[in-house]
Design a protein around this motif. Structure first.
Motif, mmCIF file in Angstrom:
data_model
loop_
_atom_site.group_PDB
_atom_site.id
_atom_site.type_symbol
_atom_site.label_atom_id
_atom_site.label_comp_id
_atom_site.label_asym_id
_atom_site.label_seq_id
_atom_site.Cartn_x
_atom_site.Cartn_y
_atom_site.Cartn_z
ATOM 1 N N TYR A 14 38.639 -26.594 8.720
ATOM 2 C CA TYR A 14 37.251 -26.460 8.281
ATOM 3 C C TYR A 14 36.508 -25.470 9.169
ATOM 4 O O TYR A 14 35.728 -24.647 8.696
ATOM 5 N N ASN A 15 36.729 -25.571 10.485
ATOM 6 C CA ASN A 15 36.064 -24.657 11.403
ATOM 7 C C ASN A 15 36.526 -23.228 11.191
ATOM 8 O O ASN A 15 35.735 -22.285 11.267
ATOM 9 N N TYR A 18 34.650 -21.972 8.296
ATOM 10 C CA TYR A 18 33.247 -21.721 8.617
ATOM 11 C C TYR A 18 33.086 -20.369 9.313
ATOM 12 O O TYR A 18 32.231 -19.560 8.955
ATOM 13 N N TYR A 19 33.907 -20.107 10.323
ATOM 14 C CA TYR A 19 33.771 -18.853 11.045
ATOM 15 C C TYR A 19 34.199 -17.660 10.210
ATOM 16 O O TYR A 19 33.675 -16.558 10.363
ATOM 17 N N ARG A 21 33.540 -17.455 7.063
ATOM 18 C CA ARG A 21 32.327 -17.206 6.282
ATOM 19 C C ARG A 21 31.258 -16.522 7.129
ATOM 20 O O ARG A 21 30.515 -15.667 6.653
ATOM 21 N N CYS A 22 31.159 -16.896 8.396
ATOM 22 C CA CYS A 22 30.172 -16.280 9.279
ATOM 23 C C CYS A 22 30.420 -14.791 9.443
ATOM 24 O O CYS A 22 29.494 -13.986 9.486
ATOM 25 N N ASP A 93 30.148 -31.353 6.089
ATOM 26 C CA ASP A 93 31.446 -30.926 6.630
ATOM 27 C C ASP A 93 32.479 -30.597 5.555
ATOM 28 O O ASP A 93 33.669 -30.472 5.856
ATOM 29 N N TRP A 95 34.015 -27.984 2.460
ATOM 30 C CA TRP A 95 34.159 -26.538 2.359
ATOM 31 C C TRP A 95 32.839 -25.895 1.919
ATOM 32 O O TRP A 95 32.421 -24.863 2.464
ATOM 33 N N TYR A 97 29.816 -27.046 2.216
ATOM 34 C CA TYR A 97 28.825 -27.156 3.292
ATOM 35 C C TYR A 97 29.024 -26.040 4.317
ATOM 36 O O TYR A 97 28.062 -25.401 4.764
ATOM 37 N N MET A 98 30.293 -25.819 4.704
ATOM 38 C CA MET A 98 30.587 -24.754 5.668
ATOM 39 C C MET A 98 30.097 -23.398 5.155
ATOM 40 O O MET A 98 29.499 -22.612 5.895
ATOM 41 N N LYS A 99 30.359 -23.149 3.892
ATOM 42 C CA LYS A 99 29.958 -21.878 3.297
ATOM 43 C C LYS A 99 28.443 -21.713 3.321
ATOM 44 O O LYS A 99 27.927 -20.653 3.701
ATOM 45 N N TYR A 116 29.821 -27.069 15.775
ATOM 46 C CA TYR A 116 30.403 -25.748 15.538
ATOM 47 C C TYR A 116 29.384 -24.744 14.993
ATOM 48 O O TYR A 116 29.675 -23.557 14.866
#
Length: 593
Positions: A14-15, A18-19, A21-22, A93, A95, A97-99, A116
């Motif tokens: 997941y992390n 997230y990164y 996407r960042c 938390d 997918w 949400y991370m996006k 994170y």
């Protein structure tokens, strides 16, 4: 090794996402992410901001509400009840949400995002927090002083911190140790959730909907009595409350109804059924909307009295366990200073409910409710989205103009390094410098008393040291650890990781100098060498011998990083030769006693 790599990546997928996407996706200029109580509750400030965003003039924006999967149906029912429809629920938390956390331009939160989280350039983060504190917080909370780093990071990352009074501004900035460290803004304004108290018609609407127009309404909202350091006997506490409820039910008049709202830890353990005058809060209503109907609020040590005081209605503090409760908690001022009626048993409580004597709370209201108004959510949304200040008071974070120095302390074990650090701290002129110790939270747990003994002018910032990066960064770190790639190759990839990690931990903090005092820990040594300020590292031992005997250091990391630090301080002349050898003669080595 391959299996370890797969498990490592699997546990952090997941992390990694997230990164990714960042780094690779543009910010959505019309995306708004709202999070309340880590997705476990939709009541309060975030609810009223969402309600404002539901208006037609904000239809071009995409609103996303964070929810814990367990509470999804409850969120849907409540928002439907209030005809709030222009939103999407997103599981915390997940997918999605991370996006959204990485892409939405506007972020609203009443607590903090996950550890994170890294606020990207171009995102606008507004933190409302969730109440004026009565019980001590931050560094003054003896249970939480180790693990306050993520809340600090969120405060250090946000663009705007909302405070409803000067008292709260002072204690939050001081006890989370962020004054003098930031260049973001404070918004002095009433809480969005308190605007409902100015809607007198709403009071009668709910009474009419529930067919209780002729009743005197009493709300009982006790606080939670557990803590990290003292486990509460839940069964005993439940039995005590049930006993009191039975007594109260027998003594209330036929024209009186008491609605009870327990802490989430207790609400499923106490069944409000079979009482004549006592009912549960109607969960369909937002908490403060329902509270607005009350003629009397009964609480104990909950900060709800700061909010409800603006109504000028009766507040009773049912403190049946006052002595026991305060044995385990600190408060910002004495309980007896509160201007509300205090009772210790049911007979006193009933007498206070039926007593029509007025209590003068004007000084309390002037101090704690000076900004409350009927349109806080409108003003906040209009300011964040349209940059219209209205009558909001926008302030800079106070700055004492002293230099900010960050010192990595290590785990504060009772050893020579910690002893020398304490001696050093005792000689630093704190009238010239803001000193912040920083440490890995879990490593200091056993030594937290050392923190408690520090001068109050010394701050500290905890963090977790989990490796959280992109897939490429993760793979690079593993390959380097197994000596499959060179330091130079890993450096090209991991530089961006460590710079992002610095922002993940310290937000937008402004440090003039960063010191890796312990001198140990490959990851921390690399991170501090890349701090965007003057950098120094201390060497307390012959690191060549440490590598040979204990194998607790990486020669290549030390060589490259010693060359990067502005200063490499050795604590003894005899350490010059091994340190200079490691640095290949390319470090600024300074011997100090």
């Amino acid at each position: 090794m391959f299996k370890k790599l797969i498990n490592f990546i699997k546990n952090r997928r997941y992390n990694l996402f997230y990164y990714y996407r960042c780094l690779n996706k543009k910010i959505d200029e019309y995306g708004i992410l709202l999070c309340s109580s880590y997705g476990k509750d939709i009541n309060g400030n975030i609810f009223y901001i969402l309600k404002e965003l539901n208006k037609k003039e904000y239809s071009k924006y995409k609103k996303y509400v964070v929810v814990n999967k367990k509470y999804k149906l409850e969120f849907m029912n409540k928002l439907s009840f209030y005809h709030i429809s222009s939103y999407d629920l997103v599981i915390i938390d997940s997918w999605k949400y991370m996006k959204l956390l990485a892409r939405c331009k506007y972020l609203f939160n009443d607590t903090s995002f996950s550890s994170y989280f890294v606020k990207r350039k171009g995102q606008v983060y507004f933190n409302t927090w969730h109440g004026t504190p009565f019980k001590t917080m931050g560094r003054r909370d003896k249970d939480g002083l180790i693990n306050i780093g993520n809340i600090q990071k969120n405060f250090m990352s946000c663009d705007y911190l909302l405070f409803p009074n000067e008292y709260m501004k002072e204690v939050m900035l001081r006890d989370y140790m962020i004054d003098g460290l930031l260049d973001n803004n404070i918004v002095m304004s009433g809480y969005p959730r308190n605007e409902i108290f100015f809607d007198k018609n709403r009071n009668y609407e709910i009474k009419s909907e529930l067919n209780i127009q002729d009743k005197q309404i009493i709300m009982y909202m006790p606080t939670w009595r557990g803590s990290n350091s003292k486990k509460i006997d839940i069964e005993n506490n439940v039995n005590k409350i049930v006993k009191y409820l039975k007594e109260i039910d027998n003594k209330l008049k036929d024209n009186q109804i008491m609605f009870v709202n327990f802490h989430p830890f207790l609400k499923d353990k106490i069944i409000i059924d079979g009482y004549k005058h006592i009912k549960s809060f109607n969960r369909m209503y937002e908490t403060y909307d329902f509270l607005n109907m009350a003629d009397t609020l009964i609480t104990d040590y909950s900060s709800v009295f700061f909010d409800y005081a603006v109504t000028n209605k009766k507040i009773i503090l049912f403190a049946y366990d006052e002595k026991e409760y305060f044995e385990d908690r600190g408060t910002y001022f004495d309980f007896n200073e509160l201007p509300f009626k205090k009772v210790k048993n049911v007979n006193e409580l009933i007498n206070a409910i039926n007593d029509d004597t007025n209590v003068d709370t004007s000084k309390f209201i002037n101090k704690f409710c000076p900004y409350e108004n009927n349109s806080s959510s409108f003003k906040i949304v209009d300011f964040v989205l349209n940059n219209k200040k209205s009558d909001l008071e926008i302030l800079d974070i106070p700055n004492n103009k002293k230099k900010n120095v960050l010192i990595y302390s290590g785990n504060l074990s009772k050893n020579g390094i910690t002893a020398s650090l304490i001696a050093l701290l005792n000689h630093i002129p704190l009238d010239k410098y803001n000193i912040y110790l920083t440490y890995i939270a879990k490593s200091v747990t056993a030594n937290k008393n050392t923190l408690r003994k520090l001068d109050d002018r010394i701050g500290y910032i905890s963090f977790n040291n989990n490796f959280i990066g992109t897939f490429k960064e993760t793979l690079t770190l593993i390959l380097y650890k197994f000596n499959l790639i060179s330091f130079e190759h890993s450096e090209k990839v991991l530089k961006s990781y460590y710079q992002r990690k610095i922002k993940r931990i310290y937000g937008n903090s402004l440090f003039n100098s960063a010191i890796q005092y312990s001198g140990y820990g490959d990851s921390i040594i690399r991170m501090f060498s890349l701090m965007p300020c003057k950098t120094s590292i201390f060497v307390h031992s012959d690191m060549i011998q440490e590598i040979k005997v204990r194998k607790n250091q990486d020669f290549k990391t030390l060589r490259k990083c010693y060359q990067k630090y502005d200063n490499v301080f050795i604590v003894s002349d005899k350490l010059y030769e091994p340190t200079n050898y490691i640095a290949d003669g390319k470090a600024n080595i300074i011997s100090i006693n």
